[in-house]
Design a protein around this motif. Structure first.
Motif, PDB file in Angstrom:
ATOM      1  N   GLU A  26       0.820  -1.222   0.000  1.00  0.00           N
ATOM      2  CA  GLU A  26       0.000   0.000   0.000  1.00  0.00           C
ATOM      3  C   GLU A  26       0.854   1.273   0.000  1.00  0.00           C
ATOM      4  O   GLU A  26       0.492   2.265  -0.628  1.00  0.00           O
ATOM      5  CB  GLU A  26      -0.927  -0.007   1.224  1.00  0.00           C
ATOM      6  CG  GLU A  26      -1.966   1.084   1.233  1.00  0.00           C
ATOM      7  CD  GLU A  26      -3.061   0.865   0.202  1.00  0.00           C
ATOM      8  OE1 GLU A  26      -3.453   1.848  -0.451  1.00  0.00           O
ATOM      9  OE2 GLU A  26      -3.531  -0.273   0.059  1.00  0.00           O
ATOM     10  N   GLU A  27       2.007   1.241   0.678  1.00  0.00           N
ATOM     11  CA  GLU A  27       2.838   2.444   0.752  1.00  0.00           C
ATOM     12  C   GLU A  27       3.558   2.758  -0.558  1.00  0.00           C
ATOM     13  O   GLU A  27       4.090   3.847  -0.725  1.00  0.00           O
ATOM     14  CB  GLU A  27       3.856   2.346   1.900  1.00  0.00           C
ATOM     15  CG  GLU A  27       4.777   1.172   1.834  1.00  0.00           C
ATOM     16  CD  GLU A  27       4.237  -0.060   2.541  1.00  0.00           C
ATOM     17  OE1 GLU A  27       4.954  -1.058   2.551  1.00  0.00           O
ATOM     18  OE2 GLU A  27       3.102  -0.054   3.058  1.00  0.00           O
ATOM     19  N   GLU A  28       3.569   1.826  -1.510  1.00  0.00           N
ATOM     20  CA  GLU A  28       4.194   2.074  -2.804  1.00  0.00           C
ATOM     21  C   GLU A  28       3.186   2.465  -3.892  1.00  0.00           C
ATOM     22  O   GLU A  28       3.560   2.661  -5.033  1.00  0.00           O
ATOM     23  CB  GLU A  28       4.980   0.842  -3.248  1.00  0.00           C
ATOM     24  CG  GLU A  28       6.202   0.556  -2.408  1.00  0.00           C
ATOM     25  CD  GLU A  28       7.010  -0.605  -2.930  1.00  0.00           C
ATOM     26  OE1 GLU A  28       6.814  -1.009  -4.099  1.00  0.00           O
ATOM     27  OE2 GLU A  28       7.843  -1.110  -2.169  1.00  0.00           O
ATOM     28  N   PRO A  33      -5.967   5.247  -3.788  1.00  0.00           N
ATOM     29  CA  PRO A  33      -5.872   4.042  -2.950  1.00  0.00           C
ATOM     30  C   PRO A  33      -5.762   2.785  -3.819  1.00  0.00           C
ATOM     31  O   PRO A  33      -6.201   2.757  -4.977  1.00  0.00           O
ATOM     32  CB  PRO A  33      -7.170   4.047  -2.154  1.00  0.00           C
ATOM     33  CG  PRO A  33      -7.677   5.436  -2.233  1.00  0.00           C
ATOM     34  CD  PRO A  33      -7.171   6.013  -3.513  1.00  0.00           C
ATOM     35  N   LYS A  34      -5.201   1.766  -3.254  1.00  0.00           N
ATOM     36  CA  LYS A  34      -4.964   0.521  -3.986  1.00  0.00           C
ATOM     37  C   LYS A  34      -6.264  -0.086  -4.511  1.00  0.00           C
ATOM     38  O   LYS A  34      -6.322  -0.588  -5.635  1.00  0.00           O
ATOM     39  CB  LYS A  34      -4.243  -0.460  -3.059  1.00  0.00           C
ATOM     40  CG  LYS A  34      -3.781  -1.717  -3.720  1.00  0.00           C
ATOM     41  CD  LYS A  34      -2.953  -2.515  -2.716  1.00  0.00           C
ATOM     42  CE  LYS A  34      -2.520  -3.819  -3.269  1.00  0.00           C
ATOM     43  NZ  LYS A  34      -1.673  -4.554  -2.337  1.00  0.00           N
ATOM     44  N   ALA A  57       1.490   5.386 -13.858  1.00  0.00           N
ATOM     45  CA  ALA A  57       1.290   6.347 -12.774  1.00  0.00           C
ATOM     46  C   ALA A  57       0.924   5.727 -11.434  1.00  0.00           C
ATOM     47  O   ALA A  57       0.913   6.425 -10.430  1.00  0.00           O
ATOM     48  CB  ALA A  57       0.178   7.327 -13.174  1.00  0.00           C
ATOM     49  N   GLY A  58       0.658   4.456 -11.374  1.00  0.00           N
ATOM     50  CA  GLY A  58       0.114   3.902 -10.142  1.00  0.00           C
ATOM     51  C   GLY A  58       1.105   3.410  -9.124  1.00  0.00           C
ATOM     52  O   GLY A  58       0.786   3.278  -7.953  1.00  0.00           O
ATOM     53  N   LYS A  59       2.322   3.128  -9.533  1.00  0.00           N
ATOM     54  CA  LYS A  59       3.270   2.503  -8.633  1.00  0.00           C
ATOM     55  C   LYS A  59       4.541   3.323  -8.536  1.00  0.00           C
ATOM     56  O   LYS A  59       5.026   3.855  -9.526  1.00  0.00           O
ATOM     57  CB  LYS A  59       3.595   1.100  -9.154  1.00  0.00           C
ATOM     58  CG  LYS A  59       4.498   0.294  -8.277  1.00  0.00           C
ATOM     59  CD  LYS A  59       4.683  -1.092  -8.877  1.00  0.00           C
ATOM     60  CE  LYS A  59       5.597  -1.932  -8.032  1.00  0.00           C
ATOM     61  NZ  LYS A  59       5.802  -3.254  -8.578  1.00  0.00           N
ATOM     62  N   VAL A  60       5.081   3.417  -7.316  1.00  0.00           N
ATOM     63  CA  VAL A  60       6.356   4.097  -7.130  1.00  0.00           C
ATOM     64  C   VAL A  60       7.447   3.206  -7.696  1.00  0.00           C
ATOM     65  O   VAL A  60       7.568   2.041  -7.334  1.00  0.00           O
ATOM     66  CB  VAL A  60       6.616   4.356  -5.625  1.00  0.00           C
ATOM     67  CG1 VAL A  60       7.990   4.941  -5.408  1.00  0.00           C
ATOM     68  CG2 VAL A  60       5.542   5.250  -5.054  1.00  0.00           C
TER      69      VAL A  60
END
Length: 129
Positions: A26-28, A33-34, A57-60
Motif C-alpha cells: 500500500e505504501e508504494e 488508494p490501492k 502512474a500507479g506505482k512508485v
C-alpha cells in the motif's frame, strides 16, 4: 492464430497489471488508494487504459541499487567463470570430501571386522558347548 495475438497481448497486459497491483504494498501505490487502482484495472482493462495507467502512474518505481542502470551494473560487475577442474577452491573441496569419505569407509571396515570376529568367536563358543 495471428488474429488472436492482439487479444492475447491485451489479456497478458491486463493480468500482469492486475497481479502487480495486488502484490504492491500500500505504501508504494501512488495517487489513488490501492482498491481504486484495482477497480480501474478491472473496469478499463479491455481498452488498455487501466493497465497502462497503473504501469505508468500507479506505482512508485525505485532506482536500481547503487544508482546505476542494470547494463551499467553488469559492465562493472562482470564475473569470471572458471571450469570446475580449473577452480582451486572446488578441487580443494573435493579433496576434503574425499578425506571424509575415506575416514567413514575405514570406520565401516573396522566395524565390519569387529562384527565378523565377534560372530566367529560366538560360533567357536557354540561349537565347544
Amino acid at each position: 492464430m495471428l488474429r488472436y495475438l492482439p487479444f492475447l497481448l491485451v489479456l497478458a497486459l491486463w493480468i500482469y497489471a492486475f497481479i502487480d497491483c495486488l502484490n504492491t504494498p500500500e505504501e508504494e501505490v501512488r495517487g489513488l488508494p490501492k482498491v481504486v487502482w484495482v477497480l480501474i484495472i478491472l473496469f478499463f482493462g479491455e481498452v488498455l487504459i487501466g493497465p497502462i495507467a497503473w504501469l505508468v502512474a500507479g506505482k512508485v518505481r525505485h532506482a536500481p541499487a547503487g544508482g546505476s542502470t542494470p547494463s551499467e551494473w553488469h559492465r562493472n560487475h562482470q564475473v569470471q567463470y572458471v571450469a570446475p577442474d580449473d577452480n582451486p577452491a572446488f578441487l580443494a573441496s573435493l579433496k576434503e570430501e574425499n578425506k571424509k569419505d575415506e575416514a567413514l569407509l575405514k570406520d565401516w571396515e573396522a566395524d565390519l571386522r569387529r562384527r565378523e570376529e565377534e560372530l566367529k568367536r560366538r560360533e567357536r563358543e557354540q561349537d565347544l558347548d
